[in-house]
Design a protein around this motif. Structure first.
Motif, mmCIF file in Angstrom:
data_model
loop_
_atom_site.group_PDB
_atom_site.id
_atom_site.type_symbol
_atom_site.label_atom_id
_atom_site.label_comp_id
_atom_site.label_asym_id
_atom_site.label_seq_id
_atom_site.Cartn_x
_atom_site.Cartn_y
_atom_site.Cartn_z
ATOM 1 N N TYR A 142 65.529 43.752 66.864
ATOM 2 C CA TYR A 142 66.014 42.573 66.151
ATOM 3 C C TYR A 142 65.129 42.271 64.939
ATOM 4 C CZ TYR A 142 68.138 38.021 65.425
ATOM 5 O OH TYR A 142 68.818 36.969 64.886
ATOM 6 N N PHE A 178 70.681 38.149 73.090
ATOM 7 C CA PHE A 178 69.247 38.281 72.820
ATOM 8 C C PHE A 178 68.742 37.068 72.038
ATOM 9 C CE2 PHE A 178 65.869 39.325 69.827
ATOM 10 C CZ PHE A 178 64.893 39.833 70.664
ATOM 11 N N GLU A 179 69.497 36.685 71.019
ATOM 12 C CA GLU A 179 69.101 35.521 70.204
ATOM 13 C C GLU A 179 69.010 34.268 71.074
ATOM 14 O OE1 GLU A 179 72.279 35.697 67.298
ATOM 15 O OE2 GLU A 179 70.883 36.310 65.729
ATOM 16 N N GLU A 223 75.639 41.571 72.819
ATOM 17 C CA GLU A 223 74.274 41.732 73.321
ATOM 18 C C GLU A 223 73.255 41.150 72.346
ATOM 19 O OE1 GLU A 223 73.281 45.597 75.370
ATOM 20 O OE2 GLU A 223 75.361 45.997 74.822
ATOM 21 N N ILE A 224 73.536 41.283 71.062
ATOM 22 C CA ILE A 224 72.600 40.743 70.067
ATOM 23 C C ILE A 224 72.601 39.209 70.127
ATOM 24 C CG2 ILE A 224 72.063 40.610 67.595
ATOM 25 C CD1 ILE A 224 73.398 43.435 67.331
ATOM 26 N N VAL A 225 73.774 38.622 70.265
ATOM 27 C CA VAL A 225 73.851 37.164 70.385
ATOM 28 C C VAL A 225 73.138 36.695 71.657
ATOM 29 C CG1 VAL A 225 75.428 35.206 70.718
ATOM 30 C CG2 VAL A 225 75.960 36.964 69.013
ATOM 31 N N VAL A 238 67.165 49.314 69.956
ATOM 32 C CA VAL A 238 67.771 48.399 68.999
ATOM 33 C C VAL A 238 66.770 47.263 68.818
ATOM 34 C CG1 VAL A 238 69.696 46.839 68.532
ATOM 35 C CG2 VAL A 238 70.104 48.998 69.738
ATOM 36 N N PHE A 288 75.926 39.072 59.291
ATOM 37 C CA PHE A 288 75.836 38.559 60.662
ATOM 38 C C PHE A 288 75.002 37.274 60.697
ATOM 39 C CE2 PHE A 288 73.801 38.929 64.985
ATOM 40 C CZ PHE A 288 74.955 38.677 65.720
ATOM 41 N N ARG A 289 73.876 37.254 59.973
ATOM 42 C CA ARG A 289 73.017 36.063 59.950
ATOM 43 C C ARG A 289 72.567 35.785 58.506
ATOM 44 N NH1 ARG A 289 75.234 34.835 63.789
ATOM 45 N NH2 ARG A 289 74.543 35.016 65.956
ATOM 46 N N SER A 299 74.362 43.385 61.424
ATOM 47 C CA SER A 299 74.012 43.134 62.836
ATOM 48 C C SER A 299 72.668 42.445 63.053
ATOM 49 C CB SER A 299 73.999 44.460 63.584
ATOM 50 O OG SER A 299 72.908 45.243 63.144
ATOM 51 N N LEU A 319 77.746 46.102 69.291
ATOM 52 C CA LEU A 319 76.698 45.521 70.133
ATOM 53 C C LEU A 319 76.564 44.015 69.947
ATOM 54 C CD1 LEU A 319 75.050 47.644 71.718
ATOM 55 C CD2 LEU A 319 73.155 47.189 70.161
ATOM 56 N N LYS A 320 77.474 43.429 69.189
ATOM 57 C CA LYS A 320 77.329 42.023 68.785
ATOM 58 C C LYS A 320 77.026 41.083 69.941
ATOM 59 C CE LYS A 320 78.449 41.411 64.248
ATOM 60 N NZ LYS A 320 79.610 41.420 63.362
ATOM 61 N N VAL A 354 62.868 43.833 71.064
ATOM 62 C CA VAL A 354 63.779 44.897 71.516
ATOM 63 C C VAL A 354 65.005 44.267 72.172
ATOM 64 C CG1 VAL A 354 64.077 46.862 73.064
ATOM 65 C CG2 VAL A 354 61.943 46.589 71.773
ATOM 66 N N VAL A 355 66.152 44.503 71.582
ATOM 67 C CA VAL A 355 67.411 43.988 72.128
ATOM 68 C C VAL A 355 67.875 44.896 73.259
ATOM 69 C CG1 VAL A 355 69.848 43.548 71.580
ATOM 70 C CG2 VAL A 355 68.068 42.980 69.919
ATOM 71 N N LYS A 356 67.634 46.198 73.068
ATOM 72 C CA LYS A 356 68.199 47.155 74.011
ATOM 73 C C LYS A 356 67.539 48.521 73.825
ATOM 74 C CE LYS A 356 72.670 49.460 74.552
ATOM 75 N NZ LYS A 356 73.547 48.976 75.605
ATOM 76 N N CYS A 406 70.049 43.851 63.131
ATOM 77 C CA CYS A 406 69.284 44.799 63.961
ATOM 78 C C CYS A 406 69.172 46.152 63.267
ATOM 79 C CB CYS A 406 69.976 45.018 65.305
ATOM 80 S SG CYS A 406 69.835 43.618 66.409
#
Lengths: 464, 197
Positions: free
Chosen positions: A26, B190-191, B186-188, A24, A52-53, A155, B183-184, A14-16, A157
């Protein structure tokens, strides 16, 4: 607090929290294929953004590929354009692709595990409902729509609501001739095609503990057929051994480190599930479907239900009309014209071995057409290495090249209208294997026996 | 995505349970690489026979019925994850699907395409089917803002649930990607803080 296996993995991703119901989440690994990705790539282009990845994305062509003469250009112009679009998109956006003809190409849910990309503790998505297959390794894996494919591209996500949890426990030894496919068809027949909707399933108990990874994948694969988003089995020694040494598996110190983490992935003893179901392995016989959804299944020794005793008589009548079957009928003895051994449910090397072992020295019935479609190039090569191709050829079975094939009849591999096909795939919907095709879902072993006899039989009678 | 607005329409009844996505749009029509044109093949194998002639008994071929609302039996949209099913329904001109139960992935796909799935009780579903049976021209009003569905003939109002976030998205025509792209950072973060993979 005691946690389920599902909670442990979900919470770690969970990112958020967006609000009380949405999070959100991952995504560790994104598998893509030619059918559900082109519109998502177009979406990126429209927004003028990239992935993104990129290195967490793996692509293969499987749904819409021919299973003969894969070295030649695809004949059907629409199929060719879709497969070409995948190649172009992967090139443009830098995604690793195992395209048609590549030695690692295959059905997306077969190649992920076989390459060691699928591992415990991950979150895995793909624009395909049978992504649940990967859950056999103790991860959260589920199918998504194309809008979500684009979200993961953009993203890594997804915005998700946490599903409820269900545990399905099966204990005991299976009868001889009864396989993982029979176990999952039995469970779906009990819970119906909608019984798991809104839930994520954990399969537990000694029956699953003693299964191979291939068998566990067959189980988790069909979770979606009861409506569940996914299914999972806690990783154990069997899981670790399967992964070890595979192409993308962690090596050396990284492998040891991974094992230490993977060993924490189990449901705590006092964790609570929203729903629990429990069955005995000994009660399960070879299963067959008689209707037009995977919940309409019976044991080979049972009769098709009568409308009067069926929950939804209208659906039963409609399904039996389509299938050309009668209420109260036994399926044993029903003549079939086609046998399809393949799909992300049952096209792994172990499935091909079990079929070959059964048919070795036997001949298919004259009126039956038998297709074996391996799950991947690697499965095909392994089968040849073990001489299974010769066993199949001698029996009159046709070993084709890898792809989704007659599971969904997107390519030219279709069952003609009105014909019966005993199929190791996952869906018996109307027209699934071709307009008017009549599908009877079964295990590879039951399908092999039907191929030899030309009709549905109880495979247990042929085993000593 | 187009913003969802309040509207009145007649409805198309499909009193069949477990309508799977292979019925909504058969796999052989999934070869396109755009989102357009799927509406022509909505319910293809129920709508047309093998010679591509219309099947007279099927509801979409019955000139009596039409409208922007599809009313279907429970467990609508089960099976494959193909978003093409939502594109086909939307492409045909339907804006709302009413059922007593929806399959998960279909429901999400519909919402991501501005197609509103409304879940009602079995009794309410029967009532809606009955209203259409009694008068195929019966009007229904959908008010997403008020989360209310009205059978105009008799004034029966049915409240329905929808996630607040998704409701806002539909009303404004936003999608999840817009939110995630913001949200980029925050996602980074998190990673970077993850110790386990």
């Amino acid at each position: 607090m005691a946690k389920t296996l599902f909670d442990k993995i979900w919470d770690a991703h969970v990112v958020k929290d967006i609000d009380s119901t949405r999070q959100v989440v991952y995504i560790d690994r994104h598998f893509i294929h030619e059918v559900t990705s082109p519109q998502a790539f177009s979406g990126l282009r429209n927004r003028n953004i990239g992935l993104f990845r990129t290195n967490q994305t793996t692509a293969t062509a499987d749904h819409n590929v021919p299973t003969l003469n894969q070295h030649l250009p695809i004949k059907d112009p629409l199929s060719r354009s879709q497969v070409d679009a995948l190649s172009q998109n992967c090139k443009e956006f830098g995604v690793e692709l195992y395209q048609l003809g590549h030695e690692l190409q295959g059905i997306v849910h077969v190649i992920g595990p076989e390459l060691g990309i699928t591992r415990p503790g991950m979150t895995i998505v793909c624009g395909d409902s049978h992504t649940s297959t990967h859950g056999a390794f103790g991860n959260i894996a589920f199918g998504i729509g194309t809008s979500q494919v684009e979200q993961v591209f953009a993203s890594q996500c997804l915005i998700l609501s946490k599903p409820k949890t269900m545990r399905i426990t099966v204990n005991g030894d299976l009868q001889k001739g009864v396989t993982a496919k029979d176990v999952i068809l039995y469970i779906i027949s009990k819970l119906t095609a909608a019984g798991g909707t809104g839930y994520f399933v954990e399969y537990a108990g000694s029956t699953f503990d003693s299964m191979s990874m291939e068998e566990r994948m067959t189980i988790c694969n069909m979770s979606i057929e009861m409506g569940a988003r996914g299914g999972m089995i806690a990783p154990d020694e069997t899981t670790f051994k399967y992964i070890k040494g595979r192409k993308f598996a962690p090596k050396g110190e990284q492998y040891d480190q991974a094992i230490r983490y993977w060993s924490t992935l189990y449901t705590d003893a006092d964790a609570v599930f929203d729903v629990e179901h429990s069955y005995e392995a000994a009660d399960i016989g070879p299963m067959l479907t008689y209707g037009t959804n995977p919940g309409m299944g019976i044991q080979v020794s049972e009769h098709i239900p009568n409308a009067s005793e069926y929950l939804d008589p209208k659906q039963l009548t409609k399904s039996l009309d389509y299938m050309g079957l009668q209420e109260g009928q036994l399926l044993e003895g029903q003549e079939i014209q086609h046998v399809f051994i393949g799909s992300c449910t049952n096209a792994r090397i172990e499935d091909l071995r079990s079929v070959a072992k059964f048919v070795d020295g036997k001949q298919k019935a004259d009126h039956v057409q038998v297709w074996i479609v391996p799950g991947s190039k690697q499965v095909e090569q392994q089968a040849k290495k073990e001489g299974l191709d010769k066993v199949f050829a001698n029996a009159g079975f046709q070993l084709r090249e890898p792809g989704c094939s007659a599971c969904l009849g997107m390519n030219e591999d279709k069952v003609p209208a009105g014909d019966y096909c005993i199929s190791t795939s996952n869906r018996n919907f109307e027209g699934r294997q071709g307009p008017g095709a009549r599908t009877i879902l079964a295990s590879p072993l039951s399908a092999a026996a039907a191929a030899i006899e030309g009709k549905i039989v109880d495979v247990r009678k042929y085993l000593n | 995505m187009e913003a969802f607005t309040r509207f009145k329409s007649t409805a198309i009844p499909l009193p069949i349970e477990n309508v799977d996505t292979d019925q909504i749009i058969p796999a052989r029509f999934l070869k396109a690489i755009t989102k357009e044109g799927f509406g022509d093949n909505l319910f293809r194998d129920w709508r047309y026979n093998r010679n591509n002639n219309e099947v007279p008994g099927f509801v979409l071929n019955n000139p009596k019925y039409g409208g922007k609302i599809l009313v279907a039996g429970k467990n609508f949209g089960c099976g494959s994850s193909r978003e093409h099913a939502a594109w086909a329904i939307d492409g045909y001109g339907i804006k709302v699907v009413i059922s007593s139960f929806f399959a998960d992935i279909f429901k999400g796909n519909a919402l991501n395409n501005g197609l509103l799935p409304i879940q009602v009780s079995e009794d309410q579903l029967d009532m809606i089917f009955k209203a259409i049976e009694e008068d195929h021209q019966a009007q229904f009003e959908i008010d997403l803002e008020a989360q209310q569905f009205t059978i105009c003939d008799n004034g029966t109002q049915i409240k329905f649930d929808i996630d607040n976030y998704k409701k806002e998205c539909l009303l404004k025509g936003y999608d999840d990607i817009d939110y995630l792209l913001d949200l980029k950072e925050e996602i980074v973060a998190f990673e970077n803080q993850r110790t386990i993979h």
